[in-house]
Design an enzyme around this catalytic site. Structure first.
Site, short mmCIF file in Angstrom:
data_model
loop_
_atom_site.label_atom_id
_atom_site.label_comp_id
_atom_site.label_asym_id
_atom_site.label_seq_id
_atom_site.Cartn_x
_atom_site.Cartn_y
_atom_site.Cartn_z
N TYR A 46 46.31 31.39 33.78
CA TYR A 46 46.82 30.63 32.63
C TYR A 46 48.29 30.28 32.84
O TYR A 46 48.73 29.19 32.47
CB TYR A 46 46.63 31.43 31.33
CG TYR A 46 45.19 31.49 30.91
CD1 TYR A 46 44.60 30.42 30.24
CD2 TYR A 46 44.41 32.59 31.22
CE1 TYR A 46 43.28 30.47 29.87
CE2 TYR A 46 43.08 32.64 30.85
CZ TYR A 46 42.52 31.57 30.18
OH TYR A 46 41.20 31.60 29.83
N LYS A 94 36.53 29.62 34.21
CA LYS A 94 37.68 29.83 35.08
C LYS A 94 37.71 31.27 35.56
O LYS A 94 37.15 32.12 34.85
CB LYS A 94 38.99 29.48 34.38
CG LYS A 94 39.24 30.13 33.01
CD LYS A 94 39.16 31.60 32.78
CE LYS A 94 40.00 32.56 33.53
NZ LYS A 94 39.77 33.99 33.14
P1 NAD Z 1 31.60 40.37 31.11
O1 NAD Z 1 31.70 41.51 32.05
O2 NAD Z 1 31.78 40.64 29.66
O3 NAD Z 1 30.21 39.62 31.29
C1 NAD Z 1 29.69 39.31 32.56
C2 NAD Z 1 28.19 39.09 32.45
O4 NAD Z 1 27.67 38.83 33.75
C3 NAD Z 1 27.43 40.31 31.89
O5 NAD Z 1 26.47 39.87 30.98
C4 NAD Z 1 26.76 40.90 33.13
O6 NAD Z 1 25.55 41.55 32.83
C5 NAD Z 1 26.51 39.65 33.96
N1 NAD Z 1 26.35 39.91 35.39
C6 NAD Z 1 25.43 39.33 36.16
N2 NAD Z 1 25.53 39.76 37.42
C7 NAD Z 1 26.53 40.67 37.44
C8 NAD Z 1 27.10 41.48 38.47
N3 NAD Z 1 26.65 41.44 39.74
N4 NAD Z 1 28.12 42.28 38.14
C9 NAD Z 1 28.61 42.32 36.89
N5 NAD Z 1 28.10 41.57 35.87
C10 NAD Z 1 27.06 40.75 36.14
O7 NAD Z 1 32.65 39.29 31.63
P2 NAD Z 1 33.27 38.09 30.78
O8 NAD Z 1 34.58 38.52 30.22
O9 NAD Z 1 32.25 37.52 29.89
O10 NAD Z 1 33.64 37.05 31.95
C11 NAD Z 1 32.66 36.16 32.51
C12 NAD Z 1 33.37 34.91 33.02
O11 NAD Z 1 34.05 34.29 31.93
C13 NAD Z 1 34.44 35.18 34.08
O12 NAD Z 1 34.45 34.13 35.01
C14 NAD Z 1 35.74 35.15 33.30
O13 NAD Z 1 36.86 34.76 34.08
C15 NAD Z 1 35.42 34.12 32.24
N6 NAD Z 1 36.21 34.31 31.01
C16 NAD Z 1 36.87 33.26 30.51
C17 NAD Z 1 37.65 33.40 29.38
C18 NAD Z 1 38.37 32.21 28.81
O14 NAD Z 1 39.19 32.39 27.92
N7 NAD Z 1 38.06 31.00 29.27
C19 NAD Z 1 37.73 34.64 28.74
C20 NAD Z 1 37.01 35.71 29.27
C21 NAD Z 1 36.24 35.54 30.42
#
Ligand code: NAD
Length: 408
Positions: free
Chosen positions: A251, A163
């Site tokens: 949420y 999401k």
């Molecule tokens: P994060 O920044 O920790 O991780 C993102 C990942 O994408 C990294 O490994 C990064 O290297 C990679 N990546 C690839 N291309 C990229 C670019 N162009 N720019 C930046 N990063 C790039 O983020 P996250 O918190 O893991 O979030 C990722 C997804 O998960 C999002 O869609 C977020 O909304 C979702 N999320 C959901 C929940 C939930 O509770 N369901 C919680 C956190 C995040």
């Protein structure tokens, strides 16, 4: 109920919040989950950013387990979701995709992923002929979801997408169309639909436990540390849209819909961006919206990246209230009924939400059950987000069709 209200109700139900799948059906793996929760403990080696990797290799439990390729090895994938596969009955990590060779090696070794199932973004196309991979889980920054979901469908795989689904309803529609063309499943990872407190809240509201619902209030906020769009994708418009509404406020948007069980007929909103703050050169600091429902109920949704943390939902009816605080966190939910049936509710262990979500996806892939959080639900939510921003921009109330499209 008039025709439009009926349609609104059906649209909510079609999104999967009603009892399309019985609560009993998803409660079943609870005992197995509790037992299995010790399967993988992230006590192994430390990644450079402090993430702990597992010290024991996960065990595949069933022959028909769905093999999933995790795309994007960031904070949520490494800290929350990947360790949860060991708690599922019917999924396993079959492959990983990352732009970092070091992560591929370290994470791959920790999870027992064969070297030839570790893909870079450049070699992703080869996954199409990898029969170990049934499905792809997209955990990338939101602005990349549409491109990678469509690529996953082009590779002939089913898709679980984090999401929010995307940053525009147009992208959501393209993703749904790609899934249909490929004849593959698309599920949005709305974990609250698998979390015991939120499921009980939906049930209670459906049973009219607080009478006729009149007011809904939600807030999802935290204070973001100093950063800028080049340092943190969450402040970068191309990757995060308007910011906290898509990331965290979604949420509150979701819970307003599944607790009220009705689509709004109009929305008015305000969004604020303070000057001279590098965090908010591209995104908003706060977004507040007011919704009116056809039944006469109203909702107020607030979200912020610049105020002290909170995450609550409150529903107030003619005979009481339901207070959820925190409402949709990873753990530690609290829920209270006020009014004629006053009590604290302890609905179960919220941490089962991650594994149950994965198992639901696996059941959809293997048994063709209806997906509780399909792409159509993600599309519906993006339409509402677009309506919120349209109202904030014009200063006008936006009227909505029953499917969330803006009228006129
Ligand atoms: P994060 O920044 O920790 O991780 C993102 C990942 O994408 C990294 O490994 C990064 O290297 C990679 N990546 C690839 N291309 C990229 C670019 N162009 N720019 C930046 N990063 C790039 O983020 P996250 O918190 O893991 O979030 C990722 C997804 O998960 C999002 O869609 C977020 O909304 C979702 N999320 C959901 C929940 C939930 O509770 N369901 C919680 C956190 C995040």
């Amino acid at each position: 109920m008039d025709g439009i209200e009926m349609t609104r109700r059906r649209f909510i139900d079609a999104g999967g919040t009603a009892a399309a799948v019985s609560l009993a059906a998803i409660a079943a793996p609870a005992a197995a989950l509790a037992q299995a929760s010790g399967g993988v403990r992230p006590t192994g080696q430390l990644m450079p950013d402090g993430v702990k990797l597992p010290s024991t290799l996960p065990v595949r439990k069933r022959a028909d387990s769905v093999g999933i390729a995790v795309v994007g090895l960031g904070g949520y994938a490494l800290n929350q979701m990947m360790p949860r596969f060991a708690q599922t009955e019917r999924t396993h990590i079959a492959a990983i995709v990352s732009g970092s060779r070091d992560k591929l090696r370290r994470v791959g070794d920790a999870y027992g992923i064969p070297p030839d199932a570790r893909y870079s973004y450049d070699t992703f196309g080869k996954i199409a002929s990898d029969d170990r991979v049934d499905a792809i889980y997209i955990v990338l920054p939101t602005g990349l979801h549409a491109e990678w979901v469509i690529r996953a469908f082009a590779a002939g795989k089913h898709v679980l997408c984090e999401k929010p689904m995307a940053l525009s309803s147009a992208d959501c529609a393209r993703m749904i169309a790609a899934g249909r063309r490929a004849n593959r499943k698309l599920m949005i990872a709305y974990r609250s639909h698998f979390e015991p407190y939120n499921l009980e809240a939906m049930k209670l509201m459906g049973q009219r436990a607080i009478g006729d619902i009149r007011l809904v209030r939600t807030e999802q906020s935290y204070r973001m540390a100093p950063t800028s769009p080049s340092e943190n994708w969450r402040t970068n418009r191309a990757l995060a849209g308007g910011g906290s509404l898509e990331d965290y406020g979604i949420y509150g948007l979701q819970s307003a819909l599944y607790l009220k069980g009705e689509m709004p007929e109009s929305i008015s909103a305000t969004a604020f961006r303070p000057p001279n703050d590098p965090r908010f050169t591209e995104i908003f600091a706060h977004v507040s919206s007011q919704w009116r429902f056809p039944s006469g109920a109203v909702a107020q949704l607030v979200t912020s990246y610049d105020s002290a943390s909170t995450n609550f939902a409150q529903v107030r009816g003619t005979a009481g209230a339901l207070i959820m605080d925190p409402a949709t966190s990873y753990a530690g939910q609290k829920m209270r009924l006020e009014g004629r049936d006053e009590r604290e509710l302890t609905s179960g262990d919220p941490s089962v939400q991650f594994a149950r979500q994965l198992d639901h996806f696996a059941d959809a892939v293997r048994d063709n059950i209806p997906i509780r959080t399909p792409g159509e639900m993600g599309l519906r939510d993006l339409r509402l987000i677009e309506a919120i921003y349209a109202s904030a921009e014009t200063g006008r109330t936006v009227r909505l069709a029953p499917d969330g499209r803006m009228r006129g």
